[in-house]
Scaffold this active site. Structure first.
Site, PDB file in Angstrom:
ATOM      1  N   ASP A  74       0.922  -1.080  -0.199  1.00 64.33           N
ATOM      2  CA  ASP A  74      -0.057  -0.033   0.012  1.00 64.33           C
ATOM      3  C   ASP A  74       0.856   1.322   0.132  1.00 64.33           C
ATOM      4  O   ASP A  74       0.717   2.127  -0.624  1.00 64.33           O
ATOM      5  CB  ASP A  74      -1.169  -0.009   1.087  1.00 64.33           C
ATOM      6  CG  ASP A  74      -1.991   1.089   1.287  1.00 64.33           C
ATOM      7  OD1 ASP A  74      -3.063   1.268   1.038  1.00 64.33           O
ATOM      8  OD2 ASP A  74      -1.307   2.451   1.780  1.00 64.33           O
ATOM      9  N   THR A  98      -5.135   2.505  -0.329  1.00 65.69           N
ATOM     10  CA  THR A  98      -5.043   1.948  -1.521  1.00 65.69           C
ATOM     11  C   THR A  98      -5.568   0.425  -1.300  1.00 65.69           C
ATOM     12  O   THR A  98      -6.253  -0.155  -2.270  1.00 65.69           O
ATOM     13  CB  THR A  98      -3.723   1.919  -2.140  1.00 65.69           C
ATOM     14  OG1 THR A  98      -3.415   3.267  -2.527  1.00 65.69           O
ATOM     15  CG2 THR A  98      -3.536   0.911  -3.173  1.00 65.69           C
ATOM     16  N   ASP A  99      -5.154  -0.159  -0.195  1.00 71.00           N
ATOM     17  CA  ASP A  99      -5.610  -1.485   0.042  1.00 71.00           C
ATOM     18  C   ASP A  99      -7.057  -1.576   0.236  1.00 71.00           C
ATOM     19  O   ASP A  99      -7.686  -2.497   0.070  1.00 71.00           O
ATOM     20  CB  ASP A  99      -5.020  -1.926   1.508  1.00 71.00           C
ATOM     21  CG  ASP A  99      -3.527  -2.663   1.199  1.00 71.00           C
ATOM     22  OD1 ASP A  99      -3.335  -3.052  -0.107  1.00 71.00           O
ATOM     23  OD2 ASP A  99      -2.852  -2.951   2.131  1.00 71.00           O
ATOM     24  N   ILE A 100      -7.584  -0.505   1.245  1.00 71.13           N
ATOM     25  CA  ILE A 100      -9.024  -0.560   1.300  1.00 71.13           C
ATOM     26  C   ILE A 100     -10.014  -0.489  -0.064  1.00 71.13           C
ATOM     27  O   ILE A 100     -10.933  -1.199  -0.213  1.00 71.13           O
ATOM     28  CB  ILE A 100      -9.384   0.642   2.463  1.00 71.13           C
ATOM     29  CG1 ILE A 100      -8.694   0.473   3.654  1.00 71.13           C
ATOM     30  CG2 ILE A 100     -11.078   0.714   2.584  1.00 71.13           C
ATOM     31  CD1 ILE A 100      -9.399  -0.810   4.278  1.00 71.13           C
ATOM     32  N   GLY A 148      -9.836  -3.547  -2.048  1.00 72.83           N
ATOM     33  CA  GLY A 148     -10.781  -4.402  -1.594  1.00 72.83           C
ATOM     34  C   GLY A 148     -12.263  -4.151  -2.088  1.00 72.83           C
ATOM     35  O   GLY A 148     -12.957  -5.131  -2.361  1.00 72.83           O
TER      36      GLY A 148
END
Length: 387
Positions: free
Chosen positions: A147, A179-181, A184
């Site tokens: 991220d 960015t990860d969220i 997802g």
């Protein structure tokens, strides 16, 4: 009452945040999520602490708060996928699943016979979602992605942070792994689109998500400021590139946000400030002019904002119909009556802590509401039940 996705089984081979965030969302919506973990320690985030969840006696457990944020409504199964027996178990589970989520490096799943080509041959209806840093194709496909790295490479840090020449200037990452969220959430959209299409074709497909792609896509107006307007965006601190004034101000006792969205709101704002003549000033009468003359306008506004406290300004601006609000701490967010009224803090009784508190799901469905059926599982808690 059954959840909206209660007919869906998800085999989750992912770890850390982007993949688990996607599978948690599917679990919240009713899916049966089987979280597959390495018997030697499980998901890395189980150890990403402190803080760790306390048990009912106040003693720290082995469950890190980080892990708890992304793993409710799942069953944990320990399988050694490097062993032939484990690979056979995973193929059997994939044959009985609707969705598989993985975040191996490109080509990593193929080493175990768990890639899309291998598993779709067993289960043609399988929707197989791969999450990587840079996607399954392209010159960077084989590079690992994280991220923080992708917030930098994807341009997000270039527009986040104080503007040059100001104290503390410099690029900044967002305070959560955004960015990860976002990846997802995009994964959930892609998975549900593939499931909807499967109703017509009877076939699954491969969903390919890349952190870098998502970061570029979610630059939103900053991307089109460049692509359409030829402007390469720069950092503006808490100011907005396309709207003025839309930023934080310093009151006599702290900071607050003022978010003027149109010319009518600007007129009401300067009337509250006691400088109504600014609304008729040719430099400031329209938003386009205010953007062009930002450096002349903002100091005039800031000087007036120092004359009262932040709570007084918020009350006056709210009464005038001008959007304004406090800059809350996380503790203040969860003490906010609106957050409490919307069930955004929930209790899931955990075997080690009957009063485990977690952030709730923001999706409100009228007929098949989100349900909190299971707390984040302990490592391997459901291995016997599932296998």
């Amino acid at each position: 009452m059954m959840g909206a996705l209660s007919h869906i089984r998800v085999l989750d081979l992912s770890r850390i945040l982007a993949g688990p965030w996607a599978s948690q969302m599917l679990g919240d919506l009713g899916a049966d999520v089987i979280k597959v973990e390495n018997p030697a320690g499980g998901d890395d985030t189980r150890r990403w602490g402190p803080p760790y969840m306390a048990d009912e006696h106040g003693e720290a457990t082995a469950e890190a708060a980080y892990y708890l944020c992304a793993n409710r409504n799942k069953r944990s199964v320990c399988i050694d996928m490097k062993a032939p027996e484990g690979q056979a178990q995973l193929r059997e589970l994939a044959a009985q699943s609707d969705v598989l989520i993985e975040n191996f490096k490109v080509g990593g799943a193929a080493k175990y016979g768990l890639d899309y080509a291998s598993l779709s041959a067993i289960n043609p209806r399988l929707v197989y979602c791969s999450i990587t840093g840079f996607g399954q194709t392209g010159p960077l496909a084989n590079r690992p992605g994280y991220d923080f790295l992708v917030q930098a490479m994807g341009g997000l840090m270039s527009v986040t942070g104080e503007r040059d020449g100001k104290p503390g200037a410099g690029p900044q990452k967002v305070g959560v792994a955004l960015t990860d969220i976002m990846t997802g959430l995009y994964a959930v959209i892609g998975i549900q689109a593939a499931l909807a299409e499967r109703e017509h074709s009877g076939l699954g497909q491969h969903v390919d998500l890349a952190l870098l792609d998502v970061t570029a896509a979610t630059l939103a107006n900053q991307a089109t400021n460049y692509l359409v307007g030829g402007m390469n965006p720069t950092r503006l601190g808490n100011a907005h590139p396309n709207i003025v004034p839309y930023q934080s101000f310093v009151a006599s006792d702290g900071h607050l946000i003022v978010a003027v969205g149109n010319d009518g709101q600007f007129r009401r704002y300067v009337e509250v400030l006691g400088v109504p003549e600014l609304a008729d000033d040719a430099r400031f009468s329209t938003n386009s002019q205010r953007v062009a003359n930002r450096d002349a306008l903002v100091p005039l506004l800031q000087a007036r904002m120092l004359e009262r406290g932040k709570d007084e300004w918020i009350a006056l601006l709210e009464q005038a119909g001008v959007p304004a609000g406090p800059i809350n701490t996380v503790a203040e967010v969860f003490a906010e009556p609106q957050i409490q009224a919307r069930d955004m803090q929930v209790n899931l009784s955990h075997p080690l802590n009957p009063d485990l508190q977690l952030a709730g799901n923001p999706i409100k469905l009228s007929r098949t509401p989100v349900e909190y059926r299971r707390p984040p599982p302990q490592l391997g808690e459901h291995t016997d039940e599932v296998i």
